[in-house]
Write a protein that holds these residues in place. Structure first.
Motif, PDB file in Angstrom:
ATOM      1  N   ASP A  94       1.458   5.534  12.436  1.00 21.41           N
ATOM      2  CA  ASP A  94       0.414   6.556  12.466  1.00 21.41           C
ATOM      3  C   ASP A  94       0.957   7.945  12.143  1.00 21.41           C
ATOM      4  OD1 ASP A  94      -2.369   7.132  12.830  1.00 21.41           O
ATOM      5  OD2 ASP A  94      -1.845   8.090  14.729  1.00 21.41           O
ATOM      6  N   GLY A  95       2.060   8.319  12.729  1.00 23.95           N
ATOM      7  CA  GLY A  95       2.647   9.643  12.498  1.00 23.95           C
ATOM      8  C   GLY A  95       3.302   9.794  11.138  1.00 23.95           C
ATOM      9  N   LEU A  96       3.438   8.705  10.403  1.00 25.48           N
ATOM     10  CA  LEU A  96       4.077   8.734   9.094  1.00 25.48           C
ATOM     11  C   LEU A  96       3.067   8.759   7.941  1.00 25.48           C
ATOM     12  CD1 LEU A  96       6.836   6.062   9.805  1.00 25.48           C
ATOM     13  CD2 LEU A  96       7.037   8.555   9.943  1.00 25.48           C
ATOM     14  N   LEU A  97       1.780   8.693   8.267  1.00 25.21           N
ATOM     15  CA  LEU A  97       0.765   8.712   7.220  1.00 25.21           C
ATOM     16  C   LEU A  97       0.811  10.032   6.453  1.00 25.21           C
ATOM     17  CD1 LEU A  97      -2.318   7.248   9.135  1.00 25.21           C
ATOM     18  CD2 LEU A  97      -0.983   6.111   7.346  1.00 25.21           C
ATOM     19  N   PRO A  98       0.510   9.999   5.157  1.00 29.13           N
ATOM     20  CA  PRO A  98       0.449  11.247   4.383  1.00 29.13           C
ATOM     21  C   PRO A  98      -0.623  12.174   4.959  1.00 29.13           C
ATOM     22  CG  PRO A  98       0.253   9.319   2.937  1.00 29.13           C
ATOM     23  CD  PRO A  98       0.217   8.825   4.348  1.00 29.13           C
ATOM     24  N   SER A  99      -0.526  13.454   4.674  1.00 30.89           N
ATOM     25  CA  SER A  99      -1.453  14.434   5.252  1.00 30.89           C
ATOM     26  C   SER A  99      -2.899  14.204   4.824  1.00 30.89           C
ATOM     27  CB  SER A  99      -1.021  15.851   4.867  1.00 30.89           C
ATOM     28  OG  SER A  99      -1.025  16.000   3.460  1.00 30.89           O
ATOM     29  N   ASP A 100      -3.123  13.555   3.693  1.00 27.10           N
ATOM     30  CA  ASP A 100      -4.495  13.316   3.240  1.00 27.10           C
ATOM     31  C   ASP A 100      -5.029  11.948   3.671  1.00 27.10           C
ATOM     32  OD1 ASP A 100      -2.869  11.842   1.547  1.00 27.10           O
ATOM     33  OD2 ASP A 100      -3.965  12.364  -0.270  1.00 27.10           O
ATOM     34  N   ALA A 101      -4.319  11.263   4.548  1.00 30.05           N
ATOM     35  CA  ALA A 101      -4.758   9.967   5.073  1.00 30.05           C
ATOM     36  C   ALA A 101      -5.043  10.116   6.561  1.00 30.05           C
ATOM     37  CB  ALA A 101      -3.682   8.903   4.858  1.00 30.05           C
ATOM     38  N   GLY A 102      -5.930   9.304   7.042  1.00 31.14           N
ATOM     39  CA  GLY A 102      -6.241   9.335   8.463  1.00 31.14           C
ATOM     40  C   GLY A 102      -6.916   8.050   8.875  1.00 31.14           C
ATOM     41  N   ARG A 103      -7.091   7.870  10.163  1.00 29.99           N
ATOM     42  CA  ARG A 103      -7.759   6.689  10.672  1.00 29.99           C
ATOM     43  C   ARG A 103      -8.590   7.073  11.882  1.00 29.99           C
ATOM     44  NH1 ARG A 103      -6.106   4.686  15.201  1.00 29.99           N
ATOM     45  NH2 ARG A 103      -4.250   5.585  16.115  1.00 29.99           N
ATOM     46  N   ALA A 104      -9.687   6.380  12.065  1.00 31.20           N
ATOM     47  CA  ALA A 104     -10.542   6.597  13.225  1.00 31.20           C
ATOM     48  C   ALA A 104      -9.904   5.935  14.445  1.00 31.20           C
ATOM     49  CB  ALA A 104     -11.933   6.010  12.964  1.00 31.20           C
ATOM     50  N   ASP A 105     -10.338   6.305  15.609  1.00 31.03           N
ATOM     51  CA  ASP A 105      -9.796   5.724  16.845  1.00 31.03           C
ATOM     52  C   ASP A 105      -9.957   4.209  16.896  1.00 31.03           C
ATOM     53  OD1 ASP A 105      -8.972   8.175  17.785  1.00 31.03           O
ATOM     54  OD2 ASP A 105     -10.754   8.491  19.033  1.00 31.03           O
ATOM     55  N   TYR A 106     -10.998   3.684  16.257  1.00 28.58           N
ATOM     56  CA  TYR A 106     -11.240   2.249  16.280  1.00 28.58           C
ATOM     57  C   TYR A 106     -10.488   1.506  15.167  1.00 28.58           C
ATOM     58  CZ  TYR A 106     -14.554   3.462  12.613  1.00 28.58           C
ATOM     59  OH  TYR A 106     -15.121   3.952  11.462  1.00 28.58           O
ATOM     60  N   GLU A 107      -9.792   2.213  14.289  1.00 31.54           N
ATOM     61  CA  GLU A 107      -9.043   1.580  13.201  1.00 31.54           C
ATOM     62  C   GLU A 107      -7.581   1.383  13.593  1.00 31.54           C
ATOM     63  OE1 GLU A 107     -11.292   3.095   9.220  1.00 31.54           O
ATOM     64  OE2 GLU A 107      -9.993   4.539  10.217  1.00 31.54           O
ATOM     65  N   ARG A 108      -6.976   0.348  13.048  1.00 33.02           N
ATOM     66  CA  ARG A 108      -5.576   0.038  13.299  1.00 33.02           C
ATOM     67  C   ARG A 108      -4.857  -0.103  11.974  1.00 33.02           C
ATOM     68  NH1 ARG A 108      -6.867   1.953  17.094  1.00 33.02           N
ATOM     69  NH2 ARG A 108      -7.277   1.082  19.138  1.00 33.02           N
ATOM     70  N   ILE A 109      -3.586   0.228  11.963  1.00 30.18           N
ATOM     71  CA  ILE A 109      -2.741   0.024  10.791  1.00 30.18           C
ATOM     72  C   ILE A 109      -2.130  -1.361  10.922  1.00 30.18           C
ATOM     73  CG2 ILE A 109      -0.730   0.814   9.497  1.00 30.18           C
ATOM     74  CD1 ILE A 109      -1.267   3.626  10.729  1.00 30.18           C
ATOM     75  N   VAL A 110      -2.400  -2.198   9.926  1.00 27.40           N
ATOM     76  CA  VAL A 110      -1.933  -3.577   9.937  1.00 27.40           C
ATOM     77  C   VAL A 110      -1.019  -3.785   8.732  1.00 27.40           C
ATOM     78  CG1 VAL A 110      -2.633  -5.992   9.833  1.00 27.40           C
ATOM     79  CG2 VAL A 110      -4.048  -4.349  11.056  1.00 27.40           C
ATOM     80  N   VAL A 111       0.108  -4.414   8.958  1.00 28.36           N
ATOM     81  CA  VAL A 111       1.088  -4.647   7.900  1.00 28.36           C
ATOM     82  C   VAL A 111       1.072  -6.128   7.509  1.00 28.36           C
ATOM     83  CG1 VAL A 111       3.552  -4.572   7.346  1.00 28.36           C
ATOM     84  CG2 VAL A 111       2.522  -2.749   8.710  1.00 28.36           C
ATOM     85  N   ILE A 112       1.065  -6.354   6.190  1.00 24.68           N
ATOM     86  CA  ILE A 112       1.181  -7.710   5.654  1.00 24.68           C
ATOM     87  C   ILE A 112       2.366  -7.726   4.694  1.00 24.68           C
ATOM     88  CG2 ILE A 112      -1.258  -8.273   5.930  1.00 24.68           C
ATOM     89  CD1 ILE A 112      -1.617  -7.721   2.930  1.00 24.68           C
ATOM     90  N   SER A 113       2.863  -8.888   4.413  1.00 27.13           N
ATOM     91  CA  SER A 113       4.007  -8.988   3.503  1.00 27.13           C
ATOM     92  C   SER A 113       3.587  -8.677   2.069  1.00 27.13           C
ATOM     93  CB  SER A 113       4.623 -10.392   3.564  1.00 27.13           C
ATOM     94  OG  SER A 113       3.722 -11.331   2.999  1.00 27.13           O
ATOM     95  N   ARG A 114       4.530  -8.234   1.283  1.00 27.61           N
ATOM     96  CA  ARG A 114       4.288  -7.964  -0.131  1.00 27.61           C
ATOM     97  C   ARG A 114       3.789  -9.231  -0.826  1.00 27.61           C
ATOM     98  NH1 ARG A 114       5.785  -4.308  -3.992  1.00 27.61           N
ATOM     99  NH2 ARG A 114       6.192  -5.148  -6.075  1.00 27.61           N
ATOM    100  N   ASP A 115       4.405 -10.362  -0.512  1.00 26.07           N
ATOM    101  CA  ASP A 115       4.027 -11.635  -1.119  1.00 26.07           C
ATOM    102  C   ASP A 115       2.559 -11.964  -0.852  1.00 26.07           C
ATOM    103  OD1 ASP A 115       4.665 -14.124  -2.531  1.00 26.07           O
ATOM    104  OD2 ASP A 115       4.476 -15.071  -0.559  1.00 26.07           O
ATOM    105  N   THR A 116       2.092 -11.690   0.357  1.00 27.09           N
ATOM    106  CA  THR A 116       0.693 -11.957   0.698  1.00 27.09           C
ATOM    107  C   THR A 116      -0.241 -11.170  -0.210  1.00 27.09           C
ATOM    108  OG1 THR A 116       1.278 -12.379   3.007  1.00 27.09           O
ATOM    109  CG2 THR A 116      -1.027 -11.868   2.550  1.00 27.09           C
ATOM    110  N   LEU A 117       0.021  -9.887  -0.388  1.00 31.30           N
ATOM    111  CA  LEU A 117      -0.850  -9.061  -1.206  1.00 31.30           C
ATOM    112  C   LEU A 117      -0.737  -9.406  -2.692  1.00 31.30           C
ATOM    113  CD1 LEU A 117      -2.945  -6.854  -1.204  1.00 31.30           C
ATOM    114  CD2 LEU A 117      -1.099  -5.191  -1.415  1.00 31.30           C
TER     115      LEU A 117
END
Length: 78
Positions: free
Chosen positions: A45-68
């Protein structure tokens, strides 16, 4: 709302033998996508670029490169 389809290869097709803890992407009937991945909101969360943000109900989820990358062929251009 319901799941229409998996987007990309299944965890088993990507090499998961158990299929119990693998990232996955699904297209939903309302046009959105559901992602199963590692929840890393606190770490990123603290590493997001200044023009990115998330609502309180949103979560940052990580998937593998292969998955995407394997899902790319199933995602329409528009």
């Amino acid at each position: 709302m319901h799941i229409l389809r998996r987007v990309g290869a299944s965890p088993r097709e990507r090499g998961s033998l158990s299929g119990t803890s693998c990232p996955d992407i699904f297209e939903l009937s309302d046009g959105r996508f559901a992602v199963i991945g590692a929840e890393m909101t606190d770490e990123l969360d603290g590493l997001l670029p200044s023009d990115a943000g998330r609502a309180d109900y949103e979560r940052i989820v990580v998937i593998s490169r292969d998955t995407l990358l394997r899902a790319k062929a199933d995602i329409p251009d528009i």
